[in-house]
Design an enzyme around this catalytic site. Sequence first.
Site, PDB file in Angstrom:
ATOM      1  N   HIS A 173       0.828  -1.216   0.000  1.00  0.00           N
ATOM      2  CA  HIS A 173       0.000   0.000   0.000  1.00  0.00           C
ATOM      3  C   HIS A 173       0.864   1.270   0.000  1.00  0.00           C
ATOM      4  CE1 HIS A 173      -3.899  -2.052   0.866  1.00  0.00           C
ATOM      5  NE2 HIS A 173      -3.115  -2.939   1.430  1.00  0.00           N
ATOM      6  N   ASN A 246     -10.301  -2.746   2.691  1.00  0.00           N
ATOM      7  CA  ASN A 246     -10.017  -2.759   1.258  1.00  0.00           C
ATOM      8  C   ASN A 246     -11.301  -2.523   0.477  1.00  0.00           C
ATOM      9  OD1 ASN A 246      -7.259  -3.253   1.370  1.00  0.00           O
ATOM     10  ND2 ASN A 246      -7.441  -5.453   1.114  1.00  0.00           N
TER      11      ASN A 246
HETATM   12 FE1  HDE Z   1      -2.390  -4.734   5.459  1.00  0.00          FE
HETATM   13  N1  HDE Z   1      -0.577  -3.921   5.924  1.00  0.00           N
HETATM   14  N2  HDE Z   1      -1.741  -6.540   6.077  1.00  0.00           N
HETATM   15  N3  HDE Z   1      -4.163  -5.616   4.882  1.00  0.00           N
HETATM   16  N4  HDE Z   1      -3.065  -2.970   4.822  1.00  0.00           N
HETATM   17  C1  HDE Z   1      -0.224  -2.643   5.721  1.00  0.00           C
HETATM   18  O1  HDE Z   1       0.877  -1.332   7.291  1.00  0.00           O
HETATM   19  C2  HDE Z   1      -0.641  -6.752   6.828  1.00  0.00           C
HETATM   20  C3  HDE Z   1      -4.502  -6.923   5.013  1.00  0.00           C
HETATM   21  C4  HDE Z   1      -4.338  -2.657   4.435  1.00  0.00           C
HETATM   22  O2  HDE Z   1      -3.171   3.587   3.962  1.00  0.00           O
HETATM   23  C5  HDE Z   1       1.101  -2.327   6.328  1.00  0.00           C
HETATM   24  O3  HDE Z   1       1.268   0.846   7.652  1.00  0.00           O
HETATM   25  C6  HDE Z   1      -0.582  -8.125   7.252  1.00  0.00           C
HETATM   26  C7  HDE Z   1      -5.905  -7.105   4.809  1.00  0.00           C
HETATM   27  C8  HDE Z   1      -4.415  -1.278   4.081  1.00  0.00           C
HETATM   28  O4  HDE Z   1      -1.507   3.410   5.362  1.00  0.00           O
HETATM   29  C9  HDE Z   1       1.514  -3.636   7.004  1.00  0.00           C
HETATM   30  C10 HDE Z   1      -1.694  -8.733   6.710  1.00  0.00           C
HETATM   31  C11 HDE Z   1      -6.403  -5.851   4.545  1.00  0.00           C
HETATM   32  C12 HDE Z   1      -3.135  -0.760   4.279  1.00  0.00           C
HETATM   33  C13 HDE Z   1       0.358  -4.535   6.668  1.00  0.00           C
HETATM   34  C14 HDE Z   1      -2.416  -7.735   5.988  1.00  0.00           C
HETATM   35  C15 HDE Z   1      -5.299  -4.933   4.602  1.00  0.00           C
HETATM   36  C16 HDE Z   1      -2.323  -1.833   4.756  1.00  0.00           C
HETATM   37  C17 HDE Z   1       2.104  -1.724   5.403  1.00  0.00           C
HETATM   38  C18 HDE Z   1      -2.108 -10.185   6.815  1.00  0.00           C
HETATM   39  C19 HDE Z   1      -7.834  -5.474   4.218  1.00  0.00           C
HETATM   40  C20 HDE Z   1      -2.668   0.657   4.012  1.00  0.00           C
HETATM   41  C21 HDE Z   1       2.322  -0.307   5.878  1.00  0.00           C
HETATM   42  C22 HDE Z   1      -2.130 -10.708   8.110  1.00  0.00           C
HETATM   43  C23 HDE Z   1      -8.758  -5.650   5.321  1.00  0.00           C
HETATM   44  C24 HDE Z   1      -2.941   1.571   5.147  1.00  0.00           C
HETATM   45  C25 HDE Z   1       1.443  -0.152   7.008  1.00  0.00           C
HETATM   46  C26 HDE Z   1      -2.503   2.970   4.794  1.00  0.00           C
HETATM   47  C27 HDE Z   1      -0.972  -1.700   5.114  1.00  0.00           C
HETATM   48  C28 HDE Z   1       0.304  -5.792   7.114  1.00  0.00           C
HETATM   49  C29 HDE Z   1      -3.594  -8.020   5.251  1.00  0.00           C
HETATM   50  C30 HDE Z   1      -5.484  -3.529   4.362  1.00  0.00           C
HETATM   51  C31 HDE Z   1       2.850  -4.201   6.597  1.00  0.00           C
HETATM   52  C32 HDE Z   1       0.516  -8.736   8.091  1.00  0.00           C
HETATM   53  C33 HDE Z   1      -6.691  -8.417   4.896  1.00  0.00           C
HETATM   54  C34 HDE Z   1      -5.651  -0.533   3.578  1.00  0.00           C
HETATM   55  O5  HDE Z   1       1.584  -3.479   8.387  1.00  0.00           O
END
Ligand code: HDE
Length: 809
Positions: A173, A246
Amino acid sequence: MPKSTKTPAKPAKRAAAKSAARNTDSGPSEITAALFDVNSRKMAQTQDLAAAMPDNANKTAEHGFANGVSPVRGATAKPASRLPTGSTLSEDNRSDKTGSVAREGVNATIDSLDRVRVDSSGRVLTTNQGVAVADNQNSLKDGVRGPVLLEDFILREKITHFDHERIPERIVHARGSGAHGFFECYEALTDITRAAPFQRAGKVTPVFVRFSTVQGERGSKDTARDVRGFAVKFYTDEGNWDLVGNNIPVFFIQDAMKFPDLVHAVKPEPHHQMPQAASAHDTFWDFVSLMPESTHMLMWVMSDRAIPRSFATMQGFGVHTFRMVNAAGESVFVKFHWSPLAGTHSLVWDEAVKISGADPDYHRRDLWERIESGNYPEYELGLQVFSEEQAERFSFDILDATKIIPEELVPLRPVGRMVLNRNPDNFFAETEQVAFCTAHIVPGLDFSNDPLLAGRIHSYVDTQISRLGGPNFHEIPINSPIAQVHNNQRDGLHRQAVHRGRVAYEPNSLAGGCPFQAGAVQGFVSVPARQDARDEQGKVRAKPEKFADHYTQARLFFESQTPVEQDHIANAFRFELSKVTVPAIRERTVAMLRNASDALAKKVGMGLGIDPLPDPLPLALASPAEPEVTKSPALSLLSRPGDGTLKGRKIALLVAPGVDGASLSAVQAALVEQGAVARLVGTRIGRMPTADGDTLDADASLENEPGFLFDALVLPDGAEGVAALAQDGHTLEFIKDQFRHCKTILAFGASRALLAKAGLPLSMDKSHAQGGSGLVFADAADAEAAAAEFIAGVARHRHFGREMDPPLI
Ligand code: HDE
């Protein structure tokens, strides 16, 4: 018991007490009621405060289940004055920097962004130390042609800061755009939650929202085929709540353990770092075709949902099952849905590819421009609320993030609206530094046991520590809550808060027990997990059985799409897999698709020259439970046409010297009236004469704003103007793209010739238009009626009736 401080002091004792109170490393055994100076008063009051808490009154309440689910409020004692809890007796000595003493019970690092907003109008340039800079053009030299001196602290400060301007981008993202706004609650939801934003009808909570793509780097294109992040930070009066969702309600994987694998597979391949912001490559399809639980998500990602027209025209979802908890501690399960008022509209693939070249900032620009022009993006928040008992009866597991709950099974309850009405002042300070985190929830909300969610609760805080440089990222203004922050966490890189007093631990008596634990009435309490969920097994690395049904909902999604949407899904699979270099991976994916839809697998297979089709992949679960719903119309993008307005739509009116100006101006006025952005696109920018002796001022050109950037097209009348347009190859490309992408085209009088020259099948005339061809032909004299017909066509967004695969032109 400690000695009383109330004994009147004799003169000798007074002197001793006075000098004792001036020391910081030891003290007398007895403290007298020393009211004669501030030092000894502080000492005496400190003794009284500590004595008021003779023991840790709540110690017994730390034990047992009942106390665990209903913790007591912390013990506290009130100091006689502010003296004993202060850091220093010199705090009254104010300066322009220290300001006054700490306001009682206040943490001034939070609050609105006003305290950090900078406006330099009327100000001179300074260094970071506030020293005015006399010359910002030249470095300090030893003579006009001599060497630059190390002494030049102004140059060095400027360059050093510049050298460190970048911070690491988000791991996923990375590419995103943000906006401020508000959430307004329709009605009190106190029956199901005590969460602050839902406590009364009309309650308004400030929000900051960041939309993003997942795969690409920070500077990558907006219109990649990808999931879009839809992250909302609610600054509630009981702390920050981040709903980090999302635009697609399911996910690729079921367990956080697989997230690094998924991300490594989809990101540019590590040896040559290609392709940028694209899933159409070997490693992604290798991984997902070995992970059949991703089939459902793949259907969504191959649908037009993954190429939205605008952030304002896509849905948002919390994805996981969460809990809501009321004041009595009763909880229900809940899924969060955001639905755009403007309806759900997407691009088509050919258009998305072209836009990424002409305007990689397409969605960022669209969001910015909508807000600047007052066309505020608006979304309704809907909840699917259901009980634990209901959840048990579902054919799928509500802890499985690869599953939806069909709206036919649990209907949406609309609970509020969110309006994005303010662009950030500064992209870096706000959009880049904002830190969303699934762990940021407030009293009245709680997590479910979804194993994907569990990993996220850890990940988001952790990642900020390296991205934002330490554990104090919550103090960066965009991240700080508007609710008070008081705890004993201290120090770390870039600490902002200046804590008054010497106490940074709990329990304490030296600060009267403050800050004290809030207890169950005010504080956050986790809903006790159901006992029986843990009963049957001990520690285990395994999934529940229903997680093994990988295809039922993939089929549900595909079967719920209109034929056009199904075609687009098939074409997207064909495109993506055609970019895969290893035939075995293509075949494996087609074998996987056979379990969801044989028709789809056949179509994709044909497009890839795979004949005969491979056998379906083996099933992980031989006989999955019968689904409650086999078709869910709500899953089709076309089921949400929106409010029918033209707000924020971009429409091109082509101009060249000699066009009929009056008809164009009439249509332009009608479009602007509807909230559309109607632009005059010329053979060049600038003024040009019209056939009737007037002038039109083109603010865009065929070269700088190609056709695929517009939602619809108006072609002018006027023989001379049309001839000029016909001589410019851009015009024909413009028209072809508008036609190919199924947009509404209004052609006045002579411009019909342009359509013919562009190779459009003109048998699609007005009579076909009734059936939805989206081509409107009119005489310039009938501009008003034509505008009305055109507007109705544009409101329908696209006219897929004329779509062909492969495209005719
Ligand atoms: Fe994320 N995800 N994600 N994700 N995600 C990040 O956090 C992570 C997942 C989502 O505008 C990171 O600050 C793991 C699902 C959004 O700043 C990180 C897992 C959904 C955003 C991270 C998921 C998301 C992130 C990268 C699986 C939808 C952007 C930088 C266990 C519900 C937020 C940060 C923004 C961002 C980890 C799966 C949505 C690395 C470990 C499912 C919208 O922390």
